[in-house]
Write a protein that holds these residues in place. Structure first.
Motif, PDB file in Angstrom:
ATOM      1  N   ARG A   1       0.868  -1.187   0.000  1.00 25.82           N
ATOM      2  CA  ARG A   1       0.000   0.000   0.000  1.00 25.82           C
ATOM      3  C   ARG A   1       0.900   1.231   0.000  1.00 25.82           C
ATOM      4  O   ARG A   1       2.052   1.171   0.407  1.00 25.82           O
ATOM      5  N   ILE A   2       0.335   2.358  -0.417  1.00 29.52           N
ATOM      6  CA  ILE A   2       1.123   3.588  -0.498  1.00 29.52           C
ATOM      7  C   ILE A   2       0.407   4.714   0.235  1.00 29.52           C
ATOM      8  O   ILE A   2      -0.822   4.772   0.262  1.00 29.52           O
ATOM      9  N   GLY A   3       1.205   5.578   0.843  1.00 31.42           N
ATOM     10  CA  GLY A   3       0.724   6.812   1.445  1.00 31.42           C
ATOM     11  C   GLY A   3       1.651   7.928   1.001  1.00 31.42           C
ATOM     12  O   GLY A   3       2.849   7.718   0.815  1.00 31.42           O
ATOM     13  N   LEU A   4       1.112   9.115   0.802  1.00 34.71           N
ATOM     14  CA  LEU A   4       1.904  10.240   0.308  1.00 34.71           C
ATOM     15  C   LEU A   4       1.858  11.387   1.306  1.00 34.71           C
ATOM     16  O   LEU A   4       0.787  11.720   1.822  1.00 34.71           O
ATOM     17  N   THR A   5       3.022  11.986   1.572  1.00 32.10           N
ATOM     18  CA  THR A   5       3.075  13.198   2.381  1.00 32.10           C
ATOM     19  C   THR A   5       3.882  14.231   1.611  1.00 32.10           C
ATOM     20  O   THR A   5       5.087  14.076   1.429  1.00 32.10           O
ATOM     21  N   ILE A   6       3.186  15.249   1.139  1.00 29.99           N
ATOM     22  CA  ILE A   6       3.829  16.308   0.366  1.00 29.99           C
ATOM     23  C   ILE A   6       3.443  17.633   1.007  1.00 29.99           C
ATOM     24  O   ILE A   6       2.328  18.114   0.838  1.00 29.99           O
TER      25      ILE A   6
ATOM     26  N   ASN B   1       0.076  18.174  -6.790  1.00 30.37           N
ATOM     27  CA  ASN B   1      -0.799  17.214  -7.475  1.00 30.37           C
ATOM     28  C   ASN B   1      -0.035  16.417  -8.535  1.00 30.37           C
ATOM     29  O   ASN B   1      -0.247  15.216  -8.679  1.00 30.37           O
ATOM     30  N   ARG B   2       0.857  17.091  -9.271  1.00 30.45           N
ATOM     31  CA  ARG B   2       1.669  16.407 -10.283  1.00 30.45           C
ATOM     32  C   ARG B   2       2.548  15.346  -9.629  1.00 30.45           C
ATOM     33  O   ARG B   2       2.630  14.205 -10.104  1.00 30.45           O
ATOM     34  N   ILE B   3       3.170  15.698  -8.516  1.00 34.78           N
ATOM     35  CA  ILE B   3       4.049  14.763  -7.814  1.00 34.78           C
ATOM     36  C   ILE B   3       3.243  13.568  -7.299  1.00 34.78           C
ATOM     37  O   ILE B   3       3.664  12.415  -7.431  1.00 34.78           O
ATOM     38  N   LYS B   4       2.078  13.828  -6.729  1.00 30.89           N
ATOM     39  CA  LYS B   4       1.230  12.741  -6.228  1.00 30.89           C
ATOM     40  C   LYS B   4       0.783  11.823  -7.367  1.00 30.89           C
ATOM     41  O   LYS B   4       0.805  10.599  -7.226  1.00 30.89           O
ATOM     42  N   ARG B   5       0.404  12.421  -8.480  1.00 30.41           N
ATOM     43  CA  ARG B   5      -0.057  11.630  -9.628  1.00 30.41           C
ATOM     44  C   ARG B   5       1.069  10.724 -10.138  1.00 30.41           C
ATOM     45  O   ARG B   5       0.861   9.527 -10.390  1.00 30.41           O
TER      46      ARG B   5
ATOM     47  N   VAL C   1       5.700   7.890   0.978  1.00 27.51           N
ATOM     48  CA  VAL C   1       6.577   8.688   0.125  1.00 27.51           C
ATOM     49  C   VAL C   1       6.656  10.088   0.722  1.00 27.51           C
ATOM     50  O   VAL C   1       5.637  10.767   0.877  1.00 27.51           O
ATOM     51  N   LEU C   2       7.868  10.505   1.081  1.00 33.24           N
ATOM     52  CA  LEU C   2       8.133  11.840   1.609  1.00 33.24           C
ATOM     53  C   LEU C   2       8.931  12.610   0.575  1.00 33.24           C
ATOM     54  O   LEU C   2       9.853  12.054  -0.017  1.00 33.24           O
TER      55      LEU C   2
END
Length: 108
Positions: A35-40, A52-56, A76-77
């Motif tokens: 599974r993935i989680g994103l923190t930007i 949004n581009r980085i998350k996509r 992902v940090l």
């Protein structure tokens, strides 16, 4: 990953794979699939369209590599300077970090 509890689980004892702009933390889960989680943070990437581009791109990279990945929760940090990377450089950096996590999981 959806809840803060899931993120906290990964932050407690992570395996770490880093580049100058991106860090991916991973920890084995009991689900049998990754599974993935994103923190930007706005602090690191000011503009919403850049976040949004980085998350996509991160989600797409994960989708393409998920069948090779071990059953882990990944966070992902991003660090300052990630917004300056173009799409190809960002995708290559993520691919290299996914491969490193595969090697780390096999070694442990």
């Amino acid at each position: 990953m959806l809840t803060p509890k899931h993120f906290t689980y990964v932050f407690q004892q992570p395996q770490r794979a880093s580049s100058p702009e991106i860090t991916i933390l991973g920890r084995l889960n009991e689900l049998g699939h990754p599974r993935i989680g994103l923190t930007i943070a706005k602090k690191n990437v000011k503009r919403a369209h850049e976040r949004n581009r980085i998350k996509r791109l991160a989600r797409e990279s994960f989708r393409l590599n998920q069948h090779n990945l071990p059953p882990m929760d990944f966070v992902v940090l991003v660090k300052k300077g990630v917004a300056e990377l173009d799409n190809r450089a960002l995708t290559e950096a993520l691919g290299k970090l996914w491969r490193r996590h595969c090697r780390l999981a096999r070694a442990s």
